[in-house]
Design a protein around this motif. Sequence first.
Motif, PDB file in Angstrom:
ATOM      1  N   LYS A 218       1.021  -1.242   0.226  1.00 14.00           N
ATOM      2  CA  LYS A 218      -0.151   0.060   0.124  1.00 14.00           C
ATOM      3  C   LYS A 218       0.838   1.218  -0.080  1.00 14.00           C
ATOM      4  O   LYS A 218       1.331   1.787  -0.849  1.00 14.00           O
ATOM      5  CB  LYS A 218      -0.956  -0.019   1.274  1.00 14.00           C
ATOM      6  CG  LYS A 218      -1.759  -1.255   1.167  1.00 14.00           C
ATOM      7  CD  LYS A 218      -2.889  -1.758   0.177  1.00 14.00           C
ATOM      8  CE  LYS A 218      -3.305  -2.718  -0.142  1.00 14.00           C
ATOM      9  NZ  LYS A 218      -3.909  -3.510   0.979  1.00 14.00           N
ATOM     10  N   MET A 219       1.329   1.625   1.044  1.00 12.03           N
ATOM     11  CA  MET A 219       2.112   2.949   1.303  1.00 12.03           C
ATOM     12  C   MET A 219       3.408   2.866   0.362  1.00 12.03           C
ATOM     13  O   MET A 219       3.598   3.909  -0.223  1.00 12.03           O
ATOM     14  CB  MET A 219       2.540   3.253   2.566  1.00 12.03           C
ATOM     15  CG  MET A 219       3.244   4.570   2.818  1.00 12.03           C
ATOM     16  SD  MET A 219       2.613   6.055   2.154  1.00 12.03           S
ATOM     17  CE  MET A 219       1.774   6.456   3.968  1.00 12.03           C
ATOM     18  N   ALA A 297      -7.432   5.310   6.073  1.00 12.89           N
ATOM     19  CA  ALA A 297      -6.511   4.510   5.073  1.00 12.89           C
ATOM     20  C   ALA A 297      -6.458   5.509   3.942  1.00 12.89           C
ATOM     21  O   ALA A 297      -6.564   6.535   3.735  1.00 12.89           O
ATOM     22  CB  ALA A 297      -7.326   3.251   4.883  1.00 12.89           C
ATOM     23  N   ASN A 298      -6.202   4.783   2.830  1.00 12.28           N
ATOM     24  CA  ASN A 298      -6.048   5.520   1.428  1.00 12.28           C
ATOM     25  C   ASN A 298      -7.261   5.327   0.367  1.00 12.28           C
ATOM     26  O   ASN A 298      -7.054   5.158  -0.709  1.00 12.28           O
ATOM     27  CB  ASN A 298      -4.621   4.841   0.763  1.00 12.28           C
ATOM     28  CG  ASN A 298      -4.754   3.276   0.320  1.00 12.28           C
ATOM     29  OD1 ASN A 298      -5.638   2.653   0.868  1.00 12.28           O
ATOM     30  ND2 ASN A 298      -3.730   3.141  -0.453  1.00 12.28           N
ATOM     31  N   PHE A 299      -8.274   5.155   0.971  1.00  6.63           N
ATOM     32  CA  PHE A 299      -9.620   4.968   0.395  1.00  6.63           C
ATOM     33  C   PHE A 299     -10.780   5.403   1.062  1.00  6.63           C
ATOM     34  O   PHE A 299     -10.535   5.831   2.247  1.00  6.63           O
ATOM     35  CB  PHE A 299      -9.719   3.352   0.020  1.00  6.63           C
ATOM     36  CG  PHE A 299      -9.730   2.562   1.308  1.00  6.63           C
ATOM     37  CD1 PHE A 299     -11.076   2.359   1.921  1.00  6.63           C
ATOM     38  CD2 PHE A 299      -8.828   2.064   1.742  1.00  6.63           C
ATOM     39  CE1 PHE A 299     -11.133   1.646   2.931  1.00  6.63           C
ATOM     40  CE2 PHE A 299      -8.855   1.201   2.873  1.00  6.63           C
ATOM     41  CZ  PHE A 299      -9.999   1.051   3.553  1.00  6.63           C
ATOM     42  N   ILE A 300     -11.798   5.478   0.471  1.00  7.20           N
ATOM     43  CA  ILE A 300     -12.817   6.219   0.973  1.00  7.20           C
ATOM     44  C   ILE A 300     -14.013   5.118   0.722  1.00  7.20           C
ATOM     45  O   ILE A 300     -14.373   4.558  -0.332  1.00  7.20           O
ATOM     46  CB  ILE A 300     -13.328   7.476   0.424  1.00  7.20           C
ATOM     47  CG1 ILE A 300     -12.572   8.429   1.330  1.00  7.20           C
ATOM     48  CG2 ILE A 300     -14.941   7.937   0.691  1.00  7.20           C
ATOM     49  CD1 ILE A 300     -12.604  10.033   0.588  1.00  7.20           C
ATOM     50  N   LEU A 301     -15.097   4.877   1.947  1.00 11.37           N
ATOM     51  CA  LEU A 301     -15.987   3.928   1.535  1.00 11.37           C
ATOM     52  C   LEU A 301     -17.130   4.867   1.289  1.00 11.37           C
ATOM     53  O   LEU A 301     -17.871   5.433   2.533  1.00 11.37           O
ATOM     54  CB  LEU A 301     -16.232   2.839   2.828  1.00 11.37           C
ATOM     55  CG  LEU A 301     -17.417   1.944   2.633  1.00 11.37           C
ATOM     56  CD1 LEU A 301     -16.969   0.711   1.624  1.00 11.37           C
ATOM     57  CD2 LEU A 301     -17.905   1.169   3.847  1.00 11.37           C
ATOM     58  N   ALA A 302     -17.893   5.318   0.164  1.00  7.71           N
ATOM     59  CA  ALA A 302     -18.956   6.144  -0.066  1.00  7.71           C
ATOM     60  C   ALA A 302     -20.078   5.226   0.220  1.00  7.71           C
ATOM     61  O   ALA A 302     -20.354   4.241  -0.229  1.00  7.71           O
ATOM     62  CB  ALA A 302     -18.597   6.426  -1.568  1.00  7.71           C
ATOM     63  N   ARG A 303     -21.195   5.860   0.872  1.00  6.18           N
ATOM     64  CA  ARG A 303     -22.318   5.133   1.169  1.00  6.18           C
ATOM     65  C   ARG A 303     -23.419   5.961   0.079  1.00  6.18           C
ATOM     66  O   ARG A 303     -23.545   7.054   0.352  1.00  6.18           O
ATOM     67  CB  ARG A 303     -22.508   5.440   2.569  1.00  6.18           C
ATOM     68  CG  ARG A 303     -21.855   4.612   3.613  1.00  6.18           C
ATOM     69  CD  ARG A 303     -22.565   4.439   4.864  1.00  6.18           C
ATOM     70  NE  ARG A 303     -23.332   5.350   5.571  1.00  6.18           N
ATOM     71  CZ  ARG A 303     -22.382   6.059   6.162  1.00  6.18           C
ATOM     72  NH1 ARG A 303     -21.097   6.043   6.421  1.00  6.18           N
ATOM     73  NH2 ARG A 303     -22.920   7.281   7.047  1.00  6.18           N
ATOM     74  N   PHE A 304     -24.207   5.065  -0.459  1.00  3.07           N
ATOM     75  CA  PHE A 304     -25.226   5.665  -1.312  1.00  3.07           C
ATOM     76  C   PHE A 304     -26.424   5.260  -0.514  1.00  3.07           C
ATOM     77  O   PHE A 304     -26.784   4.365   0.277  1.00  3.07           O
ATOM     78  CB  PHE A 304     -25.232   5.041  -2.681  1.00  3.07           C
ATOM     79  CG  PHE A 304     -23.823   5.533  -3.284  1.00  3.07           C
ATOM     80  CD1 PHE A 304     -23.901   6.620  -3.893  1.00  3.07           C
ATOM     81  CD2 PHE A 304     -22.658   4.628  -3.351  1.00  3.07           C
ATOM     82  CE1 PHE A 304     -22.652   7.208  -4.502  1.00  3.07           C
ATOM     83  CE2 PHE A 304     -21.462   5.340  -3.818  1.00  3.07           C
ATOM     84  CZ  PHE A 304     -21.641   6.655  -4.408  1.00  3.07           C
ATOM     85  N   ALA A 305     -27.721   5.854  -1.402  1.00  2.20           N
ATOM     86  CA  ALA A 305     -28.965   5.565  -0.506  1.00  2.20           C
ATOM     87  C   ALA A 305     -29.383   3.940  -0.725  1.00  2.20           C
ATOM     88  O   ALA A 305     -30.258   3.856   0.114  1.00  2.20           O
ATOM     89  CB  ALA A 305     -29.912   6.397  -1.660  1.00  2.20           C
ATOM     90  N   SER A 306     -28.957   3.163  -1.697  1.00  3.93           N
ATOM     91  CA  SER A 306     -29.343   1.875  -1.850  1.00  3.93           C
ATOM     92  C   SER A 306     -28.332   1.246  -2.589  1.00  3.93           C
ATOM     93  O   SER A 306     -27.299   1.723  -3.301  1.00  3.93           O
ATOM     94  CB  SER A 306     -30.814   1.926  -2.481  1.00  3.93           C
ATOM     95  OG  SER A 306     -30.358   2.479  -3.858  1.00  3.93           O
TER      96      SER A 306
END
Length: 382
Positions: A218-219, A297-306
Motif C-alpha cells: 500500500k504505502m 486509510a488510502n480509500f473512502i467507503l462512499a455510502r449511497f441511498a441503496s
Amino acid sequence: MAKIEPLAGIKKIKPYVGGAAKVAGVTNVTKLSSNENPFGPSPAAVEAFQRAGHDLHRYPNTDHAALRTAIGDLHGLDPDRIICGVGSDEIITFLCQAFAGPGDEVIYTEHGFSMYKISARAAGATPVEVAERDRLVDVDAILAGVTAKTRLVFIANPGNPTGTMIGVGELARLAENLPENVLLVLDGAYVEYVEGFDGGASLVTMRDNVFMTRTFSKMYGLGGLRIGWGYGTPEVIDYLNRVRGPFNLSMPQLAAAEAALHDRAHVARCLSENTRLRAWLAEALAEHGVPSDTSCANFILARFASEDEANAVDDFMQSEGVIVRRVAGYGLPNCLRITVGDEASCRRVAHLIGRFKGVIPAPDPKISGKKDDKKGDQKEDA
Ligand SMILES: *Cc1c(COP(=O)(O)O)cnc(C)c1O
C-alpha cells in the motif's frame, strides 16, 4: 464419481476476486479499485529491483536478515521477532496453517478482509464471523464470539473496506480479555496512513498473544512485487518459519523492499498527499449528498441511498473509465470503495458522482465534443 477429492473445507472457499483493471472499449482508465499507491514505489526501489536482475542465477538468502534488520531499525523492533512473506497474505496463510486446523475456529469481523476466511478454510478450520457496530470493529462482539475452539482472531486496523479504526485502548482491552491460547492478529496493511500509530507493535512487544502483520503493497507502492511481514513473539515467529518455504522471497523482492524502506521522503510525500486528497474527496462527495465514515486509510467507503444506486454509480463511472470497488461481498451492498488516487483522479471521481447526482450538469456535446465541432480548434488541426 470423482475420485480426486480435496481436503475438507477446500470446496467451501469462495476464491478472492481482485479489483478490476479494465473496462471493455475504454482505453484511458483510472483504476481506483485496489488501494494502490497512485505515485508508485520509490524510484530507489525500482533501481534496486533492476540491479537485482543481474544476479538472477543466484538463490536468494533464506533468512531475510538484511530486510528484517532494516524493518527493525525503522520501527524500533527486534529483527528476530520479524518474519517476511509473499505479501502479508502469505503471513495470514502461515498463521492459519500453524495455529488453526479441523475443529478450530478463526474469528473475523463482519466487514473484514476476505483473506482471513479463505486462509482459515484452506487450513481446514472454521471461520466465524462476528458483527461490527456501524462499520466499526466491536471488541465486545468479538469477545462474545470466542469459544473453547477459537484459536485466532483477525482484525484489520484500519479496516478494509471500512477505513475505520479502533484505538489502542480498545486493542489492549481485546488482547487482555482473550483466552491465553487465542492469538490476536492485528492486520496493519494501512498503518502507514495513520500518523503516530504503531499498528499495535508495542502491544505485541508487551503481550504473548498479539501478532501484527504489515505490507509493502500500500504505502510503499509495491503491490505488484508481493512483500509483507509479521511481528510476534520469538516462539510464534519460530512456528511460522517452520511452515515458510526457505526461498519464499526472491532477491529482487528483498532488494526493492529494503530500498523502499529507506526512502522516507517518498513515504512522507505519499502520506501528505493521501491525507490532503482524502479530506478533499470526502468533502466533495458529502457536498454531492454522498456520506462516508472518516477514513484512516488510502480509500473512502462512499455510502449511497441503496444497493441499486451504488451499482448505478459504479456502472456510470465505469462507462466513463473510472473503476472503483463494489463491496456487496463484504456486507456493504450500498457502498463503493474508492481508492484515493492522485489529484486528477480525485477530481474525476467527484465530478462524475456530481454528474450522476445531477449536482453538476452533463457536459454539452456542442462544447466538449469532437474538435471539428469547435471552430477555435481548427488552427491546431492544421
Ligand atoms: C491490501 C491488504 C493487505 C495486503 O495484502 P498483501 O498480501 O500484503 O498485498 C492485507 N490486509 C488488508 C486488510 C488489505 O487491505
